[in-house]
Design an enzyme around this catalytic site. Structure first.
Site, PDB file in Angstrom:
ATOM      1  N   ARG A   1       0.756  -1.141   0.042  1.00 12.44           N
ATOM      2  CA  ARG A   1      -0.011  -0.021   0.038  1.00 12.44           C
ATOM      3  C   ARG A   1       0.861   1.054   0.003  1.00 12.44           C
ATOM      4  O   ARG A   1       1.926   1.295   0.249  1.00 12.44           O
ATOM      5  CB  ARG A   1      -1.075  -0.038   1.327  1.00 12.44           C
ATOM      6  CG  ARG A   1      -1.792  -1.140   1.433  1.00 12.44           C
ATOM      7  CD  ARG A   1      -2.640  -1.088   2.624  1.00 12.44           C
ATOM      8  NE  ARG A   1      -3.497  -1.996   2.828  1.00 12.44           N
ATOM      9  CZ  ARG A   1      -3.132  -3.411   3.443  1.00 12.44           C
ATOM     10  NH1 ARG A   1      -2.204  -3.466   4.101  1.00 12.44           N
ATOM     11  NH2 ARG A   1      -4.182  -4.292   3.610  1.00 12.44           N
TER      12      ARG A   1
ATOM     13  N   LYS B   1      -2.166  -2.291   8.044  1.00  9.78           N
ATOM     14  CA  LYS B   1      -3.150  -1.976   8.798  1.00  9.78           C
ATOM     15  C   LYS B   1      -3.447  -2.712  10.122  1.00  9.78           C
ATOM     16  O   LYS B   1      -3.039  -3.640  10.198  1.00  9.78           O
ATOM     17  CB  LYS B   1      -4.438  -2.292   7.703  1.00  9.78           C
ATOM     18  CG  LYS B   1      -4.694  -1.139   6.532  1.00  9.78           C
ATOM     19  CD  LYS B   1      -5.903  -1.600   5.982  1.00  9.78           C
ATOM     20  CE  LYS B   1      -6.268  -0.677   4.790  1.00  9.78           C
ATOM     21  NZ  LYS B   1      -7.444  -0.980   4.177  1.00  9.78           N
TER      22      LYS B   1
ATOM     23  N   HIS C   1      -2.427   2.143  -6.019  1.00 14.60           N
ATOM     24  CA  HIS C   1      -3.167   0.819  -5.938  1.00 14.60           C
ATOM     25  C   HIS C   1      -3.256   0.147  -7.143  1.00 14.60           C
ATOM     26  O   HIS C   1      -3.367  -1.157  -6.860  1.00 14.60           O
ATOM     27  CB  HIS C   1      -4.638   1.033  -5.247  1.00 14.60           C
ATOM     28  CG  HIS C   1      -5.004   0.210  -4.079  1.00 14.60           C
ATOM     29  ND1 HIS C   1      -4.186   0.213  -2.768  1.00 14.60           N
ATOM     30  CD2 HIS C   1      -5.910  -0.643  -3.881  1.00 14.60           C
ATOM     31  CE1 HIS C   1      -4.750  -0.669  -1.948  1.00 14.60           C
ATOM     32  NE2 HIS C   1      -5.567  -1.234  -2.609  1.00 14.60           N
TER      33      HIS C   1
ATOM     34  N   ARG D   1      -0.798  -2.716  -6.886  1.00 14.89           N
ATOM     35  CA  ARG D   1      -1.030  -3.575  -5.911  1.00 14.89           C
ATOM     36  C   ARG D   1      -2.020  -4.459  -6.540  1.00 14.89           C
ATOM     37  O   ARG D   1      -1.986  -5.877  -6.566  1.00 14.89           O
ATOM     38  CB  ARG D   1      -1.726  -2.743  -4.623  1.00 14.89           C
ATOM     39  CG  ARG D   1      -1.921  -3.985  -3.588  1.00 14.89           C
ATOM     40  CD  ARG D   1      -2.033  -2.828  -2.367  1.00 14.89           C
ATOM     41  NE  ARG D   1      -2.895  -3.808  -1.324  1.00 14.89           N
ATOM     42  CZ  ARG D   1      -2.343  -4.421  -0.504  1.00 14.89           C
ATOM     43  NH1 ARG D   1      -0.882  -4.837  -0.198  1.00 14.89           N
ATOM     44  NH2 ARG D   1      -3.193  -4.788   0.633  1.00 14.89           N
TER      45      ARG D   1
ATOM     46  N   HIS E   1      -3.917  -8.652   3.743  1.00  9.95           N
ATOM     47  CA  HIS E   1      -5.638  -8.841   3.416  1.00  9.95           C
ATOM     48  C   HIS E   1      -5.905  -9.450   4.869  1.00  9.95           C
ATOM     49  O   HIS E   1      -5.461 -10.711   5.066  1.00  9.95           O
ATOM     50  CB  HIS E   1      -6.211  -9.423   2.549  1.00  9.95           C
ATOM     51  CG  HIS E   1      -6.161  -8.474   1.341  1.00  9.95           C
ATOM     52  ND1 HIS E   1      -6.113  -9.234  -0.219  1.00  9.95           N
ATOM     53  CD2 HIS E   1      -5.703  -7.050   0.961  1.00  9.95           C
ATOM     54  CE1 HIS E   1      -6.011  -8.151  -0.836  1.00  9.95           C
ATOM     55  NE2 HIS E   1      -5.880  -7.076  -0.258  1.00  9.95           N
TER      56      HIS E   1
ATOM     57  N   TYR F   1      -9.270 -10.614  -6.915  1.00 14.21           N
ATOM     58  CA  TYR F   1      -8.175 -10.881  -8.004  1.00 14.21           C
ATOM     59  C   TYR F   1      -8.600 -12.249  -8.861  1.00 14.21           C
ATOM     60  O   TYR F   1      -8.025 -12.239 -10.022  1.00 14.21           O
ATOM     61  CB  TYR F   1      -7.044 -10.828  -7.700  1.00 14.21           C
ATOM     62  CG  TYR F   1      -6.453  -9.647  -6.677  1.00 14.21           C
ATOM     63  CD1 TYR F   1      -6.621  -8.233  -7.526  1.00 14.21           C
ATOM     64  CD2 TYR F   1      -6.669  -9.405  -5.241  1.00 14.21           C
ATOM     65  CE1 TYR F   1      -6.683  -7.008  -6.954  1.00 14.21           C
ATOM     66  CE2 TYR F   1      -6.458  -8.043  -4.656  1.00 14.21           C
ATOM     67  CZ  TYR F   1      -6.386  -6.916  -5.366  1.00 14.21           C
ATOM     68  OH  TYR F   1      -6.297  -5.900  -4.823  1.00 14.21           O
TER      69      TYR F   1
END
Length: 335
Positions: A185, A209, A281, A284, A307, A316
């Protein structure tokens, strides 16, 4: 056309509504370790609701809020043509806030329990082709390759401005390479420190995150541009007072910020001229899709990207299937 609740934002929220929001944000920051970006999103969402409650419904206490009030707020967002993704996020923020408020006896009953969020828009992300990635990552090759000819700025006696331009070009190449090589990110990228790099294992220590740490690999091309940056060009931009251990630096020597890094990639993607992909992004999205196209395990990609939910990574797989369908339609004689 998407609009914001301008009238809500302009309303001065009374303390009876704003103070519990401040307490909740402190709880998220201190006890849950939420990032500043997450806190900012919660604050915007809850202030929009509190502004609506006070200015439109004249309600100044959280324990007076009813489900009908929340549905009216929701209807206003639909009328303003705010995206379903934003509405879903705001409802999630509000539901979490009311659950906390009930637990802390600010309210007796939770009016948000029966509030239903719209289904999120699951638009497939734009993904770059390998040939486009090759072009993107070679755009600044001429400038960055100057390191092969410039071992010492004093020996070359180049003007300081030229050295700075070369340094910025070398830094920009690191940005693009690492975003693609390691699927970072943009906030994770600019937070990297020099000690986070393990050249012996070709890995990065990434703070993601929720303050979760993960270790991600990078390849030989990324190692080469990192080495060039650290050994030749970082020192050109570095400032004793501002730089610290930051891996990526701005033109004035401080740590590169998210906005500056995003602008670098946005410009680079735009210069390709043949992709709808925009922003960091996109890289990514691209690396995730390329890994799955190459046979990588879904859970390994989930860990690689950081994630929390496998469902996010599964998006994806839809991209990969869609690409396969397009290739089939174009190439198969009986498609």
């Amino acid at each position: 056309m998407k609009q914001e609740h301008v009238e809500n934002a302009a309303y001065s929220v009374p303390a009876s509504l704003s103070e519990p929001i401040a307490d909740y944000l402190d709880f998220l920051r201190l006890q849950r370790g939420r990032s500043e970006n997450t806190l900012r999103a919660y604050a915007v969402d809850l202030r929009d609701l509190s502004g609506f409650l006070g200015s439109q419904l004249h309600k100044v206490r959280w324990d007076r809020v009813q489900i009908e009030d929340l549905r009216e707020w929701l209807a206003g967002m639909h009328e303003a043509q705010i995206s379903r993704t934003t509405i879903a996020r705001r409802i999630s923020s509000v539901k979490n806030f009311f659950a906390w408020a009930q637990k802390n006896q600010i309210i007796n009953d939770d009016p948000a329990l029966r509030l239903v969020a719209p289904k999120k828009e699951r638009r497939l992300p734009h993904v770059l082709q390998p040939s486009q990635i090759d072009r993107l990552l070679s755009q600044n090759a001429a400038e960055a390759a100057a390191s092969h000819n410039v071992q010492d700025a004093n020996d070359q006696k180049e003007p300081k401005k030229d050295q700075k331009d070369f340094a910025l070009a070398a830094r920009d190449k690191v940005i693009a390479e690492l975003l693609y090589a390691s699927g970072l990110r943009i906030s994770e990228l600019v937070s990297l420190d020099v000690p986070d790099i393990d050249f012996s294992r070709r890995t990065l220590r990434v703070l993601g995150k929720g303050n979760k740490v993960r270790v991600v690999p990078f390849g030989l091309p990324a190692q080469r541009v990192l080495t060039t940056w650290l050994e030749t060009y970082r020192m050109v931009l570095a400032d004793e007072q501002k730089s610290g251990n930051a891996l990526l630096l701005g033109a004035r020597g401080g740590r590169l910020n998210v906005r500056q890094a995003r602008e670098v990639i946005t410009r680079a993607l735009k210069s390709l001229g043949d992709t709808a992909a925009t922003g960091p992004h996109a890289l990514r999205h691209t690396v995730a899709t390329h890994l799955l196209d190459g046979g990588a395990d879904l859970r390994a990609v989930q860990e690689f990207l950081g994630h929390a939910s496998l469902a996010t990574t599964q998006l994806y797989t839809h991209v990969s299937v869609e690409r396969l369908r397009q290739s089939y339609s174009q190439a198969h004689p009986r498609a």
